[in-house]
Design an enzyme around this catalytic site. Structure first.
Site, PDB file in Angstrom:
ATOM      1  N   HIS A 175      -8.175  -4.925  -0.513  1.00 19.77           N
ATOM      2  CA  HIS A 175      -6.991  -4.242   0.017  1.00 19.77           C
ATOM      3  C   HIS A 175      -6.673  -4.774   1.416  1.00 19.77           C
ATOM      4  O   HIS A 175      -7.560  -5.096   2.197  1.00 19.77           O
ATOM      5  CB  HIS A 175      -7.254  -2.738   0.077  1.00 19.77           C
ATOM      6  CG  HIS A 175      -6.015  -1.922   0.253  1.00 19.77           C
ATOM      7  ND1 HIS A 175      -5.157  -1.649  -0.795  1.00 19.77           N
ATOM      8  CD2 HIS A 175      -5.464  -1.331   1.346  1.00 19.77           C
ATOM      9  CE1 HIS A 175      -4.157  -0.916  -0.366  1.00 19.77           C
ATOM     10  NE2 HIS A 175      -4.312  -0.717   0.949  1.00 19.77           N
ATOM     11  N   ASP A 230     -10.415  -3.423  -5.197  1.00 19.09           N
ATOM     12  CA  ASP A 230      -9.567  -2.390  -4.600  1.00 19.09           C
ATOM     13  C   ASP A 230      -9.426  -1.266  -5.618  1.00 19.09           C
ATOM     14  O   ASP A 230      -9.041  -1.512  -6.761  1.00 19.09           O
ATOM     15  CB  ASP A 230      -8.200  -2.989  -4.271  1.00 19.09           C
ATOM     16  CG  ASP A 230      -7.224  -2.018  -3.614  1.00 19.09           C
ATOM     17  OD1 ASP A 230      -7.485  -0.805  -3.617  1.00 19.09           O
ATOM     18  OD2 ASP A 230      -6.179  -2.475  -3.130  1.00 19.09           O
ATOM     19  N   SER A 271       0.831  -1.204   0.000  1.00 16.19           N
ATOM     20  CA  SER A 271       0.000   0.000   0.000  1.00 16.19           C
ATOM     21  C   SER A 271       0.869   1.259   0.000  1.00 16.19           C
ATOM     22  O   SER A 271       1.642   1.473  -0.935  1.00 16.19           O
ATOM     23  CB  SER A 271      -0.957  -0.043   1.188  1.00 16.19           C
ATOM     24  OG  SER A 271      -1.975   0.914   1.063  1.00 16.19           O
TER      25      SER A 271
END
Length: 313
Positions: free
Chosen positions: A280, A250, A156
């Site tokens: 995610h 996502d 991320s």
């Protein structure tokens, strides 16, 4: 509107519901300190412990103006081919050495590589480029003290930082030998495929992304700065071999796809996989979800192969 009841299986829904029980979607509307407290509690609840034989040592990289906390994971007999520098996720405002502790320990155990996790500075106290500067400083420190080549990895926000370091260190004598980016945020357009199809995805929404961006930048993001958005670069040549893993459900998934296409167009080595039905932060659910467990095994294999200077794709 996307029908997630058809895309997401029962195991993944159980993971989403367990996550939301600790970190509900409305947490984004709370103050930063409360968000951090809730996030840290959630991470503790999901902590899976250390695999046998892995030890960890917490220390710091001491710079003239600051210290960067790090945690070094080792097996009893570390694999000598490479070391891993890991940058955690958390929207640039959350997380640290403890939030991704068990995943780092497991990645160390399964690859055999020594792994260094970096606790970079967080926004809003330290807006961009503070996190990037810490990530780059950590890489330069590792390159200076370790004779082994370095594989960059991150999830991320950490995937963003890993990619930014790769772009910044092209041509250096000790540039990374590979990068593994896990559902990274790379600066794709809000009108991109996944941003539109999955704007209201479980676990991460387009509104969440706007919030994290504004906190990181103070509300005025400069779209042309590569250290903020690696996709803003105009040159994708010379990057290290790259493996990218994203989740279908996502909004960030098309960032990985576009990044792959640009590296390929520049003649580089890159592989991208969009994991069907996953969301995610699925790495946190690797012990609950069969699909996530299989994907994490693929991440381990990518880190292992790149550390051996192999290209398995």
């Amino acid at each position: 509107m996307t029908d997630y009841s058809k895309l997401i299986d029962a195991e993944t829904w159980a993971f989403i519901e367990r996550t939301n029980s600790f970190y509900p979607p409305e947490t984004i509307d709370f103050g930063i300190e409360r968000q951090r407290a809730i996030y840290d509690l959630m991470c503790r609840e999901f902590h899976a412990g250390y695999p046998d034989g892995v030890t960890a040592e917490t220390g710091s990289i001491d710079l003239p103006d600051r210290a960067i906390p790090i945690r070094i994971y080792r097996t009893a007999a570390p694999e000598a081919a490479a070391m891993v520098l890991y940058l955690h996720g958390g929207g640039y405002i959350l997380g640290g050495l403890d939030s991704h502790d068990d995943a780092c320990a497991e990645l160390c155990a399964r690859t055999g590589y020594e792994l260094v996790s970096v606790d970079y500075r967080l926004a809003p106290e330290h807006p961009h480029p503070a996190a990037f500067e810490d990530a780059l400083a950590a890489f330069e420190w590792a390159a200076a003290i370790c004779k082994r080549p370095i594989v960059l990895a991150g999830d991320s926000a950490g995937g963003n930082l890993a990619a930014a370091v790769s772009h910044a260190t092209r041509g250096h004598s000790r540039m990374p030998i590979g990068q593994v980016l896990i559902y990274p945020t790379l600066g794709g357009s809000g009108s991109g495929r996944s941003y539109v199809e999955h704007a209201e995805a479980p676990m991460l929404t387009a509104r969440d992304l706007e919030f994290y961006r504004d906190i990181r930048t103070g509300g005025t993001p400069p779209a042309d700065i590569v250290t903020l958005y690696p996709l803003a670069d105009t040159d994708f040549s010379g990057l290290p071999p790259t493996a990218i893993v994203t989740a279908q459900c996502d909004p960030l998934s098309s960032d990985g796809e576009i990044y792959r296409d640009r590296i390929l167009a520049a003649g580089g080595k890159v592989w991208w996989r969009e994991e069907p039905g996953l969301v995610h932060s699925f790495v946190r659910g690797r012990h609950m979800i069969a699909r996530a467990r299989d994907s994490f095994s693929g991440i381990v294999e990518a880190v292992s192969a790149l550390g051996r200077r192999e290209w398995p794709y």
